[in-house]
Design a protein around this motif. Structure first.
Motif, PDB file in Angstrom:
ATOM      1  N   VAL A 280       0.813  -1.355   0.032  1.00 12.00           N
ATOM      2  CA  VAL A 280       0.111   0.119   0.018  1.00 12.00           C
ATOM      3  C   VAL A 280       0.803   1.065   0.161  1.00 12.00           C
ATOM      4  CG1 VAL A 280      -1.831   1.231   1.443  1.00 12.00           C
ATOM      5  CG2 VAL A 280      -2.026  -1.044   0.984  1.00 12.00           C
ATOM      6  N   ALA A 281       1.757   1.006   0.821  1.00 10.04           N
ATOM      7  CA  ALA A 281       3.096   2.169   0.565  1.00 10.04           C
ATOM      8  C   ALA A 281       3.629   2.685  -0.751  1.00 10.04           C
ATOM      9  CB  ALA A 281       3.947   1.983   1.677  1.00 10.04           C
ATOM     10  N   MET A 282       3.499   1.483  -1.426  1.00 11.04           N
ATOM     11  CA  MET A 282       4.145   1.679  -2.854  1.00 11.04           C
ATOM     12  C   MET A 282       3.011   2.124  -3.660  1.00 11.04           C
ATOM     13  SD  MET A 282       6.488  -1.777  -2.996  1.00 11.04           S
ATOM     14  CE  MET A 282       7.061  -1.476  -4.899  1.00 11.04           C
ATOM     15  N   ALA A 283       2.005   1.758  -3.311  1.00 11.69           N
ATOM     16  CA  ALA A 283       0.572   1.999  -4.260  1.00 11.69           C
ATOM     17  C   ALA A 283       0.058   3.567  -4.074  1.00 11.69           C
ATOM     18  CB  ALA A 283      -0.729   1.080  -3.875  1.00 11.69           C
ATOM     19  N   LEU A 284       0.400   4.104  -2.939  1.00 11.72           N
ATOM     20  CA  LEU A 284      -0.250   5.306  -2.528  1.00 11.72           C
ATOM     21  C   LEU A 284       0.440   6.413  -3.603  1.00 11.72           C
ATOM     22  CD1 LEU A 284      -2.059   6.945  -0.808  1.00 11.72           C
ATOM     23  CD2 LEU A 284      -0.178   7.162   0.893  1.00 11.72           C
ATOM     24  N   PRO A 285       1.836   6.651  -3.707  1.00  8.79           N
ATOM     25  CA  PRO A 285       2.091   7.597  -4.696  1.00  8.79           C
ATOM     26  C   PRO A 285       1.943   7.219  -6.290  1.00  8.79           C
ATOM     27  CG  PRO A 285       4.107   6.449  -3.535  1.00  8.79           C
ATOM     28  CD  PRO A 285       2.853   5.760  -3.073  1.00  8.79           C
ATOM     29  N   THR A 286       1.805   6.102  -6.434  1.00  4.83           N
ATOM     30  CA  THR A 286       1.601   5.842  -7.725  1.00  4.83           C
ATOM     31  C   THR A 286       0.127   6.032  -8.194  1.00  4.83           C
ATOM     32  OG1 THR A 286       3.052   3.858  -7.523  1.00  4.83           O
ATOM     33  CG2 THR A 286       1.535   3.854  -9.502  1.00  4.83           C
ATOM     34  N   GLY A 287      -0.876   5.733  -7.250  1.00  8.09           N
ATOM     35  CA  GLY A 287      -2.195   6.023  -7.424  1.00  8.09           C
ATOM     36  C   GLY A 287      -2.495   7.591  -7.452  1.00  8.09           C
ATOM     37  N   ARG A 294      -1.889  13.439 -14.294  1.00  3.91           N
ATOM     38  CA  ARG A 294      -1.618  12.955 -15.242  1.00  3.91           C
ATOM     39  C   ARG A 294      -0.751  13.262 -16.309  1.00  3.91           C
ATOM     40  NH1 ARG A 294      -6.909  10.277 -14.982  1.00  3.91           N
ATOM     41  NH2 ARG A 294      -8.301  11.392 -13.371  1.00  3.91           N
ATOM     42  N   GLY A 295      -0.234  12.347 -16.849  1.00  2.67           N
ATOM     43  CA  GLY A 295       1.014  12.517 -17.865  1.00  2.67           C
ATOM     44  C   GLY A 295       1.521  11.001 -18.506  1.00  2.67           C
ATOM     45  N   ARG A 296       2.437  11.262 -19.261  1.00  5.43           N
ATOM     46  CA  ARG A 296       2.938   9.973 -19.866  1.00  5.43           C
ATOM     47  C   ARG A 296       3.742   8.952 -18.848  1.00  5.43           C
ATOM     48  NH1 ARG A 296       5.265  11.722 -25.913  1.00  5.43           N
ATOM     49  NH2 ARG A 296       3.232  12.126 -26.851  1.00  5.43           N
ATOM     50  N   VAL A 297       4.572   9.802 -17.804  1.00  7.10           N
ATOM     51  CA  VAL A 297       5.481   9.350 -17.161  1.00  7.10           C
ATOM     52  C   VAL A 297       4.710   8.515 -15.857  1.00  7.10           C
ATOM     53  CG1 VAL A 297       7.050   9.696 -15.126  1.00  7.10           C
ATOM     54  CG2 VAL A 297       7.136  10.892 -17.512  1.00  7.10           C
ATOM     55  N   SER A 298       3.308   9.267 -15.586  1.00  7.75           N
ATOM     56  CA  SER A 298       2.722   8.632 -14.437  1.00  7.75           C
ATOM     57  C   SER A 298       2.054   7.392 -15.052  1.00  7.75           C
ATOM     58  CB  SER A 298       1.681   9.907 -13.798  1.00  7.75           C
ATOM     59  OG  SER A 298       0.981  10.258 -14.772  1.00  7.75           O
ATOM     60  N   ARG A 303       0.836   1.622 -15.441  1.00  9.04           N
ATOM     61  CA  ARG A 303       0.876   0.428 -16.294  1.00  9.04           C
ATOM     62  C   ARG A 303       2.009  -0.607 -15.996  1.00  9.04           C
ATOM     63  NH1 ARG A 303      -2.866   1.878 -20.520  1.00  9.04           N
ATOM     64  NH2 ARG A 303      -4.257   3.220 -19.480  1.00  9.04           N
ATOM     65  N   ALA A 304       3.083  -0.206 -15.644  1.00  9.92           N
ATOM     66  CA  ALA A 304       4.192  -0.980 -15.531  1.00  9.92           C
ATOM     67  C   ALA A 304       4.011  -1.862 -14.199  1.00  9.92           C
ATOM     68  CB  ALA A 304       5.429  -0.290 -15.197  1.00  9.92           C
ATOM     69  N   THR A 305       3.325  -1.267 -13.202  1.00  8.99           N
ATOM     70  CA  THR A 305       3.024  -2.165 -12.046  1.00  8.99           C
ATOM     71  C   THR A 305       1.961  -3.299 -12.614  1.00  8.99           C
ATOM     72  OG1 THR A 305       0.931  -1.143 -11.664  1.00  8.99           O
ATOM     73  CG2 THR A 305       3.187  -0.158 -10.668  1.00  8.99           C
ATOM     74  N   TYR A 306       1.385  -3.405 -13.561  1.00 10.50           N
ATOM     75  CA  TYR A 306       0.146  -4.240 -13.905  1.00 10.50           C
ATOM     76  C   TYR A 306       1.061  -5.611 -14.699  1.00 10.50           C
ATOM     77  CZ  TYR A 306      -3.718  -1.401 -12.689  1.00 10.50           C
ATOM     78  OH  TYR A 306      -4.625  -0.482 -12.007  1.00 10.50           O
ATOM     79  N   LEU A 307       2.237  -5.235 -15.215  1.00  8.04           N
ATOM     80  CA  LEU A 307       2.877  -6.106 -16.167  1.00  8.04           C
ATOM     81  C   LEU A 307       3.413  -7.157 -14.881  1.00  8.04           C
ATOM     82  CD1 LEU A 307       4.423  -6.989 -18.680  1.00  8.04           C
ATOM     83  CD2 LEU A 307       6.253  -5.492 -18.073  1.00  8.04           C
TER      84      LEU A 307
END
Length: 465
Positions: A280-287, A294-298, A303-307
């Protein structure tokens, strides 16, 4: 790579995956139609019972069948067991899609003289395409990643072969080669799902009038429909639970160490709690970035996490074994490496809920707090985190329950002497000590039950008896 053994594994894996997708599609769509579009009695109860098999891990389901019917270790047996374990992945999205369909389209089709079967094929089924393909993709990916159930049923696939190769050669090139083929299969599945889904949409342009659909009267088919639903529930739920009860009472190896069970349960809960907190600590900044920046980097970061989650657990574990041995040998078989595997596998479960919470959290509150002189850390503590608390809690719960029943990565990465409920169950069942394995399976089922209740609760509100 070009050996007869690889071709044999490819054939076994492909035909089992295709067969499981077809069986789960038939069971999931058929059950969803009966519950959502027919007047079958006790619809609420059937909905809960059809979701309940998710509380029984697939390897526990195979243990139940193989311990009662040793002759089930065939292709047909493997197809039966994994289909009974995975069909809720199709049932849930298809049932949700049925609830979102516009009943006016169906009424119009019937008014033009179409039968109920023609309405299903020409009106309902095309609108279920996305839900059906998404559920089928989940089934196929779970099948490619499945190890415990297929190893117990002695049905060789890439996952079981990778584990056997790893145990025989310890991080040899053979296991890595097989893992590469398995990853390619996963990528083919993902691309095929995108291709089949297409770009056609079926959404309404306006909200329209909200009204419940008129259920189809089954008439003389009511008894066969009830018999079919009862057969699915008995095979998917009553058999594994009955087997666990039987071995708890009558197993020759039932005498187990209650202290060992308590210690193993404590270790599992501790690992699951830490893994949930880290993930969850890793998901918080990503979410947060995916919504507020919003942008290409974010987008690429999200999307990389779903891979990682789409790659089978045994491949992730093998990659971490190779990395830790070659780059950081002092970390091999330590808790941080195991937690890293859990985070890679289950991070999307936390990101989905955290992102949904951020979407529903107005930016205005943070701006007002800033205008009143509140610092960024203070706004995070007093404004942002309280608003995101429900999403954070839901994501932590999903990760926690996933870790409790995780087997493959834990077998390869757990520190020496560390035993979880899944690995203790695996050790006992591998030694054919069915009674000794049953208590660990019962605890896993009990810990998984809350997730099943949460999954069925919201959908159950839309049903009428």
């Amino acid at each position: 790579m070009f050996r007869p053994r690889v071709a044999e594994l490819l054939w076994n894996t492909t035909r089992l995956a295709l067969g499981t997708v077809v069986v789960c599609g038939v069971l999931g769509v058929g059950a969803a139609w009966l519950v959502e579009r027919s007047n079958v009695p006790f619809r609420r109860a059937w909905h809960v019972l059809l979701v309940a098999p998710l509380a029984v891990p697939a390897f526990v389901n195979s243990y139940a069948w193989i311990s009662l019917l040793p002759g089930v270790d065939t292709y047909a047996g493997a197809l039966l067991v994994v289909s009974l374990s995975y069909f809720p992945f199709v049932y849930l999205p298809v049932a949700a899609a049925f609830r979102g369909l516009d009943p006016a389209l169906e009424d119009t089709a019937r008014g033009l003289g179409l039968s109920s079967w023609s309405v299903f094929l020409r009106v309902q089924l095309p609108q279920l395409r996305v839900a059906l393909l998404g559920g089928s993709l989940l089934v196929a990916l779970h099948l490619l990643a499945e190890f415990g159930a297929l190893q117990m049923l002695r049905y060789p696939t890439f996952t079981t072969a990778i584990y056997d190769q790893y145990r025989a050669t310890f991080n040899g090139p053979g296991a890595t080669m097989l893992a590469g083929v398995l990853v390619l299969l996963c990528l083919v599945l993902l691309l095929a799902e995108i291709r089949l889904r297409g770009r056609r949409g079926y959404a309404r342009t306006g909200r329209g009038a909200s009204r419940p659909p008129r259920p189809v009267v089954l008439g003389g088919l009511t008894v066969p429909a009830l018999a079919g639903l009862a057969a699915v529930v008995v095979l998917a739920l009553a058999v594994p639970l009955g087997s666990l009860a039987y071995w708890m009472v009558a197993g020759a190896s039932t005498a187990f160490d209650a202290g060992a069970l308590a210690t193993t349960t404590g270790t599992t809960l501790g690992l699951a709690a830490v893994a949930a907190a880290v993930t969850v600590a890793m998901a918080l900044p990503t979410g947060w970035l995916a919504v507020r920046a919003r942008g290409r980097v974010s987008t690429l970061l999200e999307r990389a996490t779903y891979l990682g989650s789409s790659v089978p657990g045994i491949v992730v574990a093998l990659a971490l074994v190779t990395l830790s041995i070659r780059a950081t040998p002092w970390l091999y078989q330590t808790v941080p490496v195991l937690l890293a595997a859990y985070a890679i596998l289950f991070l999307p479960r936390a990101i989905v809920t955290v992102r949904a919470a951020v979407e529903q959290s107005p930016r205005l509150y943070d701006d007002v707090a800033a205008s009143l002189g509140s610092s960024a850390p203070d706004r995070l503590r007093r404004v942002t985190l309280p608003l995101l608390a429900p999403g954070i809690g839901a994501g932590a719960a999903l990760v926690f329950l996933a870790v409790v029943t995780e087997l493959t990565a834990t077998l390869l990465l757990a520190p020496t002497g560390t035993t979880t409920l899944a690995t203790a169950f695996w050790s006992a069942s591998s030694a054919l000590e069915w009674g000794a394995a049953a208590p660990y399976a019962v605890v896993m089922v009990l810990l998984s039950a809350p997730a099943t209740v949460l999954l069925s609760r919201d959908a159950r509100r839309g049903l009428t008896t």
